[in-house]
Scaffold this motif. Structure first.
Motif, PDB file in Angstrom:
ATOM      1  N   ALA A 156       0.839  -1.201   0.000  1.00 49.80           N
ATOM      2  CA  ALA A 156       0.000   0.000   0.000  1.00 49.80           C
ATOM      3  C   ALA A 156       0.874   1.249   0.000  1.00 49.80           C
ATOM      4  O   ALA A 156       0.562   2.248  -0.677  1.00 49.80           O
ATOM      5  CB  ALA A 156      -0.926  -0.011   1.202  1.00 49.80           C
ATOM      6  N   ASP A 157       1.964   1.206   0.755  1.00 50.82           N
ATOM      7  CA  ASP A 157       2.879   2.340   0.812  1.00 50.82           C
ATOM      8  C   ASP A 157       3.474   2.599  -0.565  1.00 50.82           C
ATOM      9  O   ASP A 157       3.555   3.760  -1.015  1.00 50.82           O
ATOM     10  CB  ASP A 157       3.974   2.063   1.842  1.00 50.82           C
ATOM     11  CG  ASP A 157       4.912   3.240   2.030  1.00 50.82           C
ATOM     12  OD1 ASP A 157       4.414   4.382   2.038  1.00 50.82           O
ATOM     13  OD2 ASP A 157       6.130   2.994   2.195  1.00 50.82           O
ATOM     14  N   GLN A 158       3.862   1.516  -1.209  1.00 52.13           N
ATOM     15  CA  GLN A 158       4.451   1.672  -2.543  1.00 52.13           C
ATOM     16  C   GLN A 158       3.399   2.194  -3.531  1.00 52.13           C
ATOM     17  O   GLN A 158       3.674   3.069  -4.357  1.00 52.13           O
ATOM     18  CB  GLN A 158       5.022   0.336  -3.040  1.00 52.13           C
ATOM     19  CG  GLN A 158       6.270  -0.088  -2.322  1.00 52.13           C
ATOM     20  CD  GLN A 158       6.744  -1.475  -2.762  1.00 52.13           C
ATOM     21  OE1 GLN A 158       6.148  -2.083  -3.642  1.00 52.13           O
ATOM     22  NE2 GLN A 158       7.813  -1.936  -2.139  1.00 52.13           N
ATOM     23  N   VAL A 159       2.176   1.641  -3.439  1.00 52.95           N
ATOM     24  CA  VAL A 159       1.121   2.070  -4.368  1.00 52.95           C
ATOM     25  C   VAL A 159       0.762   3.529  -4.091  1.00 52.95           C
ATOM     26  O   VAL A 159       0.618   4.349  -5.009  1.00 52.95           O
ATOM     27  CB  VAL A 159      -0.109   1.156  -4.241  1.00 52.95           C
ATOM     28  CG1 VAL A 159      -1.307   1.734  -4.990  1.00 52.95           C
ATOM     29  CG2 VAL A 159       0.218  -0.224  -4.754  1.00 52.95           C
ATOM     30  N   ILE A 160       0.599   3.829  -2.815  1.00 54.52           N
ATOM     31  CA  ILE A 160       0.201   5.194  -2.451  1.00 54.52           C
ATOM     32  C   ILE A 160       1.319   6.174  -2.813  1.00 54.52           C
ATOM     33  O   ILE A 160       1.062   7.271  -3.330  1.00 54.52           O
ATOM     34  CB  ILE A 160      -0.161   5.274  -0.968  1.00 54.52           C
ATOM     35  CG1 ILE A 160      -1.453   4.511  -0.715  1.00 54.52           C
ATOM     36  CG2 ILE A 160      -0.307   6.712  -0.508  1.00 54.52           C
ATOM     37  CD1 ILE A 160      -1.840   4.408   0.721  1.00 54.52           C
ATOM     38  N   SER A 161       2.552   5.793  -2.537  1.00 54.08           N
ATOM     39  CA  SER A 161       3.647   6.711  -2.832  1.00 54.08           C
ATOM     40  C   SER A 161       3.779   6.942  -4.332  1.00 54.08           C
ATOM     41  O   SER A 161       4.166   8.025  -4.774  1.00 54.08           O
ATOM     42  CB  SER A 161       4.956   6.214  -2.249  1.00 54.08           C
ATOM     43  OG  SER A 161       5.342   5.012  -2.836  1.00 54.08           O
ATOM     44  N   LYS A 162       3.425   5.984  -5.135  1.00 51.68           N
ATOM     45  CA  LYS A 162       3.511   6.160  -6.578  1.00 51.68           C
ATOM     46  C   LYS A 162       2.317   6.971  -7.091  1.00 51.68           C
ATOM     47  O   LYS A 162       2.442   7.761  -8.007  1.00 51.68           O
ATOM     48  CB  LYS A 162       3.532   4.809  -7.291  1.00 51.68           C
ATOM     49  CG  LYS A 162       4.839   4.103  -7.174  1.00 51.68           C
ATOM     50  CD  LYS A 162       4.783   2.812  -7.964  1.00 51.68           C
ATOM     51  CE  LYS A 162       6.047   2.028  -7.801  1.00 51.68           C
ATOM     52  NZ  LYS A 162       6.016   0.779  -8.485  1.00 51.68           N
ATOM     53  N   GLN A 163       1.160   6.783  -6.539  1.00 53.39           N
ATOM     54  CA  GLN A 163      -0.035   7.416  -7.074  1.00 53.39           C
ATOM     55  C   GLN A 163      -0.394   8.711  -6.348  1.00 53.39           C
ATOM     56  O   GLN A 163      -1.151   9.523  -6.858  1.00 53.39           O
ATOM     57  CB  GLN A 163      -1.226   6.450  -6.973  1.00 53.39           C
ATOM     58  CG  GLN A 163      -1.081   5.260  -7.862  1.00 53.39           C
ATOM     59  CD  GLN A 163      -2.248   4.303  -7.700  1.00 53.39           C
ATOM     60  OE1 GLN A 163      -3.093   4.494  -6.855  1.00 53.39           O
ATOM     61  NE2 GLN A 163      -2.271   3.296  -8.546  1.00 53.39           N
TER      62      GLN A 163
END
Length: 185
Positions: A156-163
Motif C-alpha cells: 500500500a505504501d508503494q502504491v500510495i507513494s507512486k499514485q
C-alpha cells in the motif's frame, strides 16, 4: 489235693508196668518215675506254688492292663493332639488362601489403578499436546497475519507513494486529524 492223689494212684496202678507184675517194686523205673512225679506235685501243692503262680500271673495281668490303659490314654491324647494339629493346619491353610486371595485382589486393584493412572496421564499428555498444537497454530496464524499486514502495508505504501501527490497526502493527513479530534471529543 486228695482227689489229685487218688487220680495219680489210679493211673499208676492201671499202668502196663504195674499190670505186668512190677507192682510196688522200687526196681521198676516206671513206678519210681511216677512216685517222684507225684511227690513233686505234692510238694508244689503243699508249698502253695499254684497260688503263688496265680498271684504272679494276676499281678502281671494287672500290670499289662494298667500299661494298656496308659497306652490307650496316650493314644487318645495323641489323637486329640493330631486333631488339634489338623485343625491348626486347616486354619493355616485357610489363612494362606485368604492371604493369597487378598494379594491377588490387591494386585488386580493396583493393576486397575495403574491402568487408570496411565489413561489419565495419556489424556493429560494429549490435552497438553493439543494445547501446544493450538498455540503453535495460533502463533503461526498470527505470524502469517502479521506478515500479510506488513506486506500489505508495504505494498500500500508503494502504491500510495507512486499514485499520491503531496497535496493528496496533506488532505489525507488533515482528514485523519479531524477524524481523531471528533472521536476524542
Amino acid at each position: 489235693m486228695r482227689a489229685t492223689l487218688a487220680i495219680a494212684l489210679t493211673l499208676a496202678t492201671t499202668s502196663p508196668a504195674f499190670a505186668a507184675g512190677g507192682g510196688w517194686n522200687l526196681g521198676n523205673t516206671d513206678f519210681v518215675v511216677i512216685l517222684a512225679f507225684l511227690l513233686f506235685i505234692g510238694i508244689l501243692l503243699a508249698a502253695k506254688v499254684p497260688s503263688l503262680i496265680g498271684k504272679q500271673l494276676d499281678n502281671r495281668a494287672d500290670s499289662i492292663k494298667s500299661e494298656l490303659e496308659e497306652a490307650r490314654a496316650l493314644r487318645e491324647e495323641a489323637q486329640t493332639l493330631l486333631a488339634s494339629y489338623e485343625r491348626k493346619q486347616q486354619d493355616v491353610q485357610a489363612q494362606a488362601e485368604r492371604i493369597v486371595a487378598n494379594a491377588r485382589d490387591e494386585a488386580a486393584a493396583a493393576a486397575e489403578q495403574a491402568k487408570a493412572d496411565l489413561a489419565a496421564s495419556i489424556a493429560r499428555r494429549l490435552t497438553a499436546a493439543e494445547e501446544q498444537i493450538a498455540s503453535a497454530e495460533a502463533s503461526a496464524v498470527k505470524e502469517v497475519r502479521d506478515r500479510a499486514i506488513t506486506i500489505a502495508v508495504e505494498v500500500a505504501d508503494q502504491v500510495i507513494s507512486k499514485q499520491m501527490t503531496a497535496a493528496d497526502a496533506n488532505k489525507l493527513i488533515d482528514a485523519a486529524i479531524q477524524d481523531v479530534e471528533a472521536k476524542l471529543h
